[in-house]
Design a protein around this motif. Sequence first.
Motif, mmCIF file in Angstrom:
data_model
loop_
_atom_site.group_PDB
_atom_site.id
_atom_site.type_symbol
_atom_site.label_atom_id
_atom_site.label_comp_id
_atom_site.label_asym_id
_atom_site.label_seq_id
_atom_site.Cartn_x
_atom_site.Cartn_y
_atom_site.Cartn_z
ATOM 1 N N THR A 69 0.833 -1.211 0.000
ATOM 2 C CA THR A 69 0.000 0.000 0.000
ATOM 3 C C THR A 69 0.858 1.247 0.000
ATOM 4 O OG1 THR A 69 -1.850 -1.145 1.031
ATOM 5 C CG2 THR A 69 -1.807 1.245 1.249
ATOM 6 N N VAL A 70 1.955 1.244 0.745
ATOM 7 C CA VAL A 70 2.866 2.399 0.726
ATOM 8 C C VAL A 70 3.330 2.661 -0.706
ATOM 9 C CG1 VAL A 70 5.172 3.224 1.404
ATOM 10 C CG2 VAL A 70 3.623 2.257 3.130
ATOM 11 N N GLN A 71 3.726 1.618 -1.414
ATOM 12 C CA GLN A 71 4.198 1.790 -2.785
ATOM 13 C C GLN A 71 3.087 2.344 -3.679
ATOM 14 O OE1 GLN A 71 4.957 -1.694 -5.286
ATOM 15 N NE2 GLN A 71 6.966 -0.793 -5.770
ATOM 16 N N ARG A 72 1.899 1.753 -3.588
ATOM 17 C CA ARG A 72 0.777 2.187 -4.427
ATOM 18 C C ARG A 72 0.398 3.643 -4.149
ATOM 19 N NH1 ARG A 72 -4.976 -0.977 -5.190
ATOM 20 N NH2 ARG A 72 -5.816 0.528 -6.654
ATOM 21 N N VAL A 73 0.261 3.986 -2.876
ATOM 22 C CA VAL A 73 -0.130 5.347 -2.506
ATOM 23 C C VAL A 73 0.992 6.336 -2.808
ATOM 24 C CG1 VAL A 73 -0.823 6.831 -0.564
ATOM 25 C CG2 VAL A 73 -1.846 4.556 -0.832
ATOM 26 N N ALA A 74 2.245 5.936 -2.612
ATOM 27 C CA ALA A 74 3.378 6.826 -2.899
ATOM 28 C C ALA A 74 3.397 7.221 -4.381
ATOM 29 C CB ALA A 74 4.688 6.170 -2.491
ATOM 30 N N ARG A 75 3.102 6.271 -5.249
ATOM 31 C CA ARG A 75 3.043 6.601 -6.679
ATOM 32 C C ARG A 75 1.964 7.654 -6.937
ATOM 33 N NH1 ARG A 75 3.509 0.369 -8.257
ATOM 34 N NH2 ARG A 75 5.746 0.284 -8.674
ATOM 35 N N ALA A 76 0.815 7.486 -6.291
ATOM 36 C CA ALA A 76 -0.292 8.426 -6.481
ATOM 37 C C ALA A 76 0.034 9.793 -5.877
ATOM 38 C CB ALA A 76 -1.567 7.861 -5.863
ATOM 39 N N VAL A 77 0.668 9.822 -4.716
ATOM 40 C CA VAL A 77 1.052 11.085 -4.082
ATOM 41 C C VAL A 77 2.036 11.836 -4.980
ATOM 42 C CG1 VAL A 77 2.351 12.077 -2.143
ATOM 43 C CG2 VAL A 77 0.568 10.371 -1.709
ATOM 44 N N LYS A 78 3.010 11.118 -5.505
ATOM 45 C CA LYS A 78 4.008 11.740 -6.392
ATOM 46 C C LYS A 78 3.320 12.347 -7.602
ATOM 47 C CE LYS A 78 8.559 10.835 -8.437
ATOM 48 N NZ LYS A 78 8.407 11.280 -9.804
ATOM 49 N N ALA A 79 2.399 11.612 -8.199
ATOM 50 C CA ALA A 79 1.682 12.121 -9.379
ATOM 51 C C ALA A 79 0.756 13.278 -9.019
ATOM 52 C CB ALA A 79 0.881 10.986 -10.020
ATOM 53 N N ALA A 80 0.010 13.151 -7.932
ATOM 54 C CA ALA A 80 -0.973 14.164 -7.545
ATOM 55 C C ALA A 80 -0.337 15.509 -7.232
ATOM 56 C CB ALA A 80 -1.779 13.678 -6.344
ATOM 57 N N PHE A 81 0.891 15.489 -6.735
ATOM 58 C CA PHE A 81 1.562 16.727 -6.353
ATOM 59 C C PHE A 81 2.725 17.061 -7.272
ATOM 60 C CE2 PHE A 81 -1.001 15.545 -2.838
ATOM 61 C CZ PHE A 81 -1.512 16.751 -2.411
ATOM 62 N N THR A 82 2.780 16.402 -8.444
ATOM 63 C CA THR A 82 3.863 16.588 -9.419
ATOM 64 C C THR A 82 5.207 16.760 -8.705
ATOM 65 O OG1 THR A 82 3.368 18.959 -9.651
ATOM 66 C CG2 THR A 82 2.373 17.461 -11.263
ATOM 67 N N ALA A 83 5.467 15.829 -7.804
ATOM 68 C CA ALA A 83 6.666 15.883 -6.974
ATOM 69 C C ALA A 83 7.893 15.412 -7.736
ATOM 70 C CB ALA A 83 6.463 15.025 -5.727
#
Length: 142
Positions: A69-83
């Motif tokens: 879940t950390v991996q899945r959510v981390a990918r989404a967080v990175k994309a959502a905040f254009t990090a």
Amino acid sequence: MTTPYDPTNIFARILRGEIPAHRVYEDADTLAFMDVMPQAEGHTLVIPKAPARGLLDAEPASLAAVAATVQRVARAVKAAFTADGLTIFQYNEPAGGQTVFHLHFHILPRHEGVALTGHTGRMADPERLAEHAARIRAALAA
């Protein structure tokens, strides 16, 4: 001596629905939600649903589910905040910096040249957290 898990900790209470949270993702084994005292915009927490005080007392299957879940959510967080990158924190016991004694991982989107803010103890604006959660959920659905 090992300190036992305390089922009254704030994350256990969030899992039981006793305390509201801006939920981002949930499955049978894990929950991801916004940190109410973020150190960066998009600061998200991932916890197992199974009780575990920290990394060392978590059941291996629960730990594996949390890692996925950390991996899945981390990918989404990175994309959502254009990090530009991510910082993942996981603390154990007071000497290691842990303040909530339910296993949890911090996911923080990072941008070049932007420092993290300190943990001030001040709660973020709930509307802002709701907007951040919606951005992450949209990235998860993409």
